[in-house]
Design a protein around this motif. Structure first.
Motif, PDB file in Angstrom:
ATOM      1  N   ILE B 210      -2.225  -4.461  14.534  1.00 45.16           N
ATOM      2  CA  ILE B 210      -2.227  -5.711  13.764  1.00 45.16           C
ATOM      3  C   ILE B 210      -3.570  -6.433  13.897  1.00 45.16           C
ATOM      4  N   ILE B 211      -4.085  -6.472  15.121  1.00 47.67           N
ATOM      5  CA  ILE B 211      -5.328  -7.210  15.382  1.00 47.67           C
ATOM      6  C   ILE B 211      -6.485  -6.619  14.582  1.00 47.67           C
ATOM      7  N   LEU B 212      -6.535  -5.270  14.520  1.00 45.47           N
ATOM      8  CA  LEU B 212      -7.701  -4.634  13.903  1.00 45.47           C
ATOM      9  C   LEU B 212      -7.515  -4.392  12.409  1.00 45.47           C
ATOM     10  N   GLY B 213      -6.290  -4.066  11.995  1.00 39.81           N
ATOM     11  CA  GLY B 213      -6.133  -3.562  10.638  1.00 39.81           C
ATOM     12  C   GLY B 213      -6.043  -4.661   9.579  1.00 39.81           C
ATOM     13  N   SER B 214      -6.612  -4.377   8.412  1.00 38.72           N
ATOM     14  CA  SER B 214      -6.319  -5.274   7.290  1.00 38.72           C
ATOM     15  C   SER B 214      -5.004  -4.833   6.663  1.00 38.72           C
ATOM     16  N   ARG B 215      -4.658  -3.580   6.917  1.00 35.70           N
ATOM     17  CA  ARG B 215      -3.325  -3.075   6.578  1.00 35.70           C
ATOM     18  C   ARG B 215      -2.855  -2.193   7.722  1.00 35.70           C
ATOM     19  N   VAL B 216      -1.559  -2.163   7.939  1.00 36.67           N
ATOM     20  CA  VAL B 216      -0.996  -1.270   8.945  1.00 36.67           C
ATOM     21  C   VAL B 216      -0.052  -0.295   8.252  1.00 36.67           C
ATOM     22  N   VAL B 226       4.435   8.245   5.443  1.00 34.97           N
ATOM     23  CA  VAL B 226       4.217   6.809   5.580  1.00 34.97           C
ATOM     24  C   VAL B 226       5.507   6.099   5.190  1.00 34.97           C
ATOM     25  N   LYS B 227       6.096   5.404   6.155  1.00 35.79           N
ATOM     26  CA  LYS B 227       7.395   4.790   5.948  1.00 35.79           C
ATOM     27  C   LYS B 227       7.235   3.400   5.342  1.00 35.79           C
ATOM     28  N   SER B 228       6.289   2.639   5.891  1.00 32.82           N
ATOM     29  CA  SER B 228       6.061   1.316   5.312  1.00 32.82           C
ATOM     30  C   SER B 228       4.616   0.891   5.535  1.00 32.82           C
ATOM     31  N   GLU B 229       4.254  -0.152   4.806  1.00 36.20           N
ATOM     32  CA  GLU B 229       2.880  -0.613   4.874  1.00 36.20           C
ATOM     33  C   GLU B 229       2.886  -2.126   4.951  1.00 36.20           C
ATOM     34  N   TYR B 230       2.108  -2.709   5.860  1.00 34.11           N
ATOM     35  CA  TYR B 230       2.040  -4.161   6.006  1.00 34.11           C
ATOM     36  C   TYR B 230       0.617  -4.636   5.789  1.00 34.11           C
ATOM     37  N   VAL B 231       0.469  -5.657   4.948  1.00 36.10           N
ATOM     38  CA  VAL B 231      -0.844  -6.264   4.795  1.00 36.10           C
ATOM     39  C   VAL B 231      -0.952  -7.370   5.834  1.00 36.10           C
ATOM     40  N   VAL B 232      -2.010  -7.343   6.615  1.00 38.82           N
ATOM     41  CA  VAL B 232      -2.172  -8.313   7.690  1.00 38.82           C
ATOM     42  C   VAL B 232      -2.996  -9.488   7.183  1.00 38.82           C
ATOM     43  N   PRO B 247       1.096 -17.096  14.513  1.00 40.31           N
ATOM     44  CA  PRO B 247       2.508 -16.777  14.195  1.00 40.31           C
ATOM     45  C   PRO B 247       2.648 -15.519  13.328  1.00 40.31           C
ATOM     46  N   GLU B 248       1.676 -15.306  12.466  1.00 37.26           N
ATOM     47  CA  GLU B 248       1.690 -14.124  11.603  1.00 37.26           C
ATOM     48  C   GLU B 248       1.726 -12.840  12.445  1.00 37.26           C
ATOM     49  N   PHE B 249       0.994 -12.870  13.556  1.00 36.04           N
ATOM     50  CA  PHE B 249       0.967 -11.732  14.473  1.00 36.04           C
ATOM     51  C   PHE B 249       2.372 -11.395  14.955  1.00 36.04           C
ATOM     52  N   ASN B 250       3.075 -12.426  15.403  1.00 33.92           N
ATOM     53  CA  ASN B 250       4.426 -12.212  15.918  1.00 33.92           C
ATOM     54  C   ASN B 250       5.386 -11.684  14.862  1.00 33.92           C
ATOM     55  N   ARG B 251       5.232 -12.240  13.658  1.00 31.26           N
ATOM     56  CA  ARG B 251       6.112 -11.824  12.565  1.00 31.26           C
ATOM     57  C   ARG B 251       5.938 -10.321  12.304  1.00 31.26           C
ATOM     58  N   LEU B 252       4.662  -9.917  12.173  1.00 27.61           N
ATOM     59  CA  LEU B 252       4.384  -8.508  11.888  1.00 27.61           C
ATOM     60  C   LEU B 252       4.811  -7.605  13.041  1.00 27.61           C
TER      61      LEU B 252
END
Ligand SMILES: Nc1ncnc2c1ncn2[C@@H]1O[C@H](COP(=O)(O)OP(=O)(O)OP(=O)(O)O)[C@@H](O)[C@H]1O
Ligand SMILES: [Mg+2]
Lengths: 263, 272
Positions: B210-216, B226-232, B247-252
């Motif tokens: 999460i910290i590094l990626g613009s997407r995970v 690839v099961k799912s993709e999250y935009v950080v 808070p966004e960190f925790n959510r993801l």
């Protein structure tokens, strides 16, 4: 690395042990007090008799010449063994076709006991130095060949992968990865192949020669010169030990990158 | 201070695209399906992270993108892989793959040597990078004289040294302690900000992803896809510590963890 302070103590201990052994031998063979002799010096010889024989060998019979002939044969066989062993090892590693076809023949050839081969080799090459060089080669070659071949096979595939990712040419992969690891595997086999090439040369001299340490041994045996046999065995032992020590020195210079393995 | 807003960078050129990629290994013990129908895209200048359970085919995916599976006869591949500039790839292997007979500096300069850069230039670049990864003074050591974490840092420096456009990283910080790890996460963020290289990074650490990626990208196991993709959507510039407090960190973190947990449960059912 051992700390150097304990080094001299170690040397003193070793020297003391050696002196005790020699003194006991001399005494048992009657060299110190003739009536106290448990061994027959004809069979057991004694340090003083061997010393006298060494003097004769080196200053009256020019055994140095024999030493250099044997060393020369062994060395020539070793060099040829390294060159041809590396070449064929590379060929085997690079060509699946060659290796899968020739593999059983190689191990069959290597399993021939060389003394059994010696008379035939003398028959082919005569009693000069070439038969000895051939026998020395025939032992050194296989050690170097197998080390090279299996060495290349055991290169970490990820190291080859990193070279590919960097777009290295085949030549660069050869220079940067293959050759350095081959060198280290050659060194791993060098101690063995040095002793082997010496053995090869001496076997050849046993079977037919006019000069060389092996020839001198057979000659002394024929004339029942037991002291000389002892002296010659000592000479051969020192030759072998010196060579192996030399290889160790070169090895540690070249293989500084290796972790020291302690079992 | 040089602060560029990521939003200002137009990200529309495809750097990598993977379409319907399936990979199987054919081994004497049978066939292993490592990847099934993997599709995703990377755009120029993106840093995308991948998380997934052990053995789900992450390394296989990176190797496929790097073109390393093309050499192998025991691999079956189908699907399409496009890499914009396949001649300019950097790769940090999971196991460091350092050349043991070369010193640290000779390892770092490897790519520059292959590209025939002059000696002084190579040395300068390498020394700067070693300083950056905290290995100043170790340049003449051999790999066996370093710890596993130090070797990983050398491998990281080596992959960056020749300035590739696109860098693959397979758990490059996996063996480091928490502090060194955070320092290097910041370093990777800084390098990425500065150079705008496209980076695809595998990690086992959800926080790191999460910290590094613009997407995970989250992968599931056996055979991996690839099961799912999250935009950080964390504020920029990011930092390893600052991001954790958002808070966004925790959510993801929660979402990704649930994804992985679900996969584990399914894995267990699979075994029954
Ligand atoms: N050379 C190979 N031959 C046969 N099977 C392989 C080979 N390499 C990997 N596999 C199989 O492919 C699957 C995926 O492996 P891969 O190394 O890509 O996993 P990974 O996601 O990188 O795992 P990890 O997180 O533990 O590194 C595994 O089930 C593994 O057993
Ligand atoms: Mg992996």
């Amino acid at each position: 690395m051992k700390p150097s302070t304990s080094n001299w103590k170690l040397h003193v201990r070793r020297l003391a042990l050696l002196m005790m052994f020699l003194l006991l031998w001399e005494a048992l063979a009657g060299g110190i007090y003739p009536l106290f002799s448990l061994l027959d010096p004809f069979y057991s010889s004694s340090p003083s008799r061997i010393g006298r024989e060494l003097y004769i060998l080196f200053f009256q019979e020019n055994v140095l010449k024999d030493i250099f002939v044997t060393l020369g044969e062994a060395f020539a066989g070793l060099i040829l063994g390294i060159v041809s062993g590396v070449a064929l090892g590379l060929l085997f590693a690079y060509s699946e076709l060659v290796s899968s076809t020739l593999e059983p023949f190689m191990s069959a050839l290597n399993s021939i006991p060389r003394p059994a081969l010696a008379p035939l080799v003398i028959f082919w090459f005569g009693i000069g130095i070439f038969s000895k060089i051939f026998l020395a080669w025939s032992l050194a070659f296989f050690v170097i060949f197998y080390n090279t071949y299996l060495g290349i096979k055991s290169i970490d595939p990820d190291i080859l992968n990193i070279m590919r990712v960097m777009n290295a040419s085949r030549l660069q992969i050869m220079r940067i990865v293959i050759l350095p690891s081959v060198v280290s595997w050659i060194f791993a086999g060098l101690r063995l192949s040095v002793s082997y090439s010496l053995i090869g040369a001496i076997i050849g001299e046993f079977v037919g020669a006019t000069v060389g340490i092996g020839y001198q041994l057979i000659y002394a045996e024929g004339l029942l010169m037991s002291d000389r046999l002892y002296a010659l065995v000592l000479v051969v032992a020192i030759m072998g030990a010196t060579l192996v020590e030399l290889v160790k020195r070169i090895e540690s210079r070249f293989l500084r990158w290796r972790p020291e393995i302690i079992l | 201070m040089e602060i560029r807003r990521q939003e200002a960078v137009v990200m529309n050129t495809e750097c990598v695209s993977v379409e319907g990629l399936s990979v199987s290994y054919l081994s004497p013990t049978g066939r292993v399906d490592a990847l099934r129908n993997v599709s995703f895209k990377l755009y120029d200048g993106e840093l995308v992270t991948i998380v997934g359970p052990s053995g789900c085919g992450k390394t296989t995916l990176l190797n496929a993108i790097a073109g390393l599976l093309n050499f192998r006869k025991d691999v079956l591949m189908s699907g399409k892989i496009f890499v914009k500039n396949p001649k300019s790839i950097g790769y940090v292997f999971q196991r460091d793959a350092l050349l043991p007979w070369r010193t640290v500096i000779e390892n770092v300069t490897l790519g520059l040597e292959v590209r025939k850069f002059p000696e002084e230039k190579r040395k300068k670049v390498a020394l700067d990078l070693l300083k950056m990864v905290g290995l100043e003074g170790y340049e003449n050591k051999y790999p066996h004289e370093l710890s596993a974490g130090m070797r990983q840092r050398v491998a990281l420096a080596r992959a960056i040294a020749y300035d590739p456009e696109f860098i693959l990283m397979d758990e490059p910080l996996g063996l480091l302690d928490a502090q060194t790890r955070m320092a290097l996460q910041d370093e990777i963020l800084r390098i990425h900000m500065k150079t705008r290289k496209t980076i695809l990074m595998v990690t086992h650490d959800i926080a790191e992803a999460i910290i590094l990626g613009s997407r995970v990208l989250v992968m599931n196991s056996r055979p991996g896809s690839v099961k799912s993709e999250y935009v950080v959507k964390l504020p920029k510039p990011r930092s390893a510590l600052g991001s954790r407090l958002d808070p966004e960190f925790n959510r993801l973190y929660r979402l990704i963890l649930d994804d992985l947990k679900e996969d584990m449960r399914m894995g267990q059912l699979d075994l029954l």
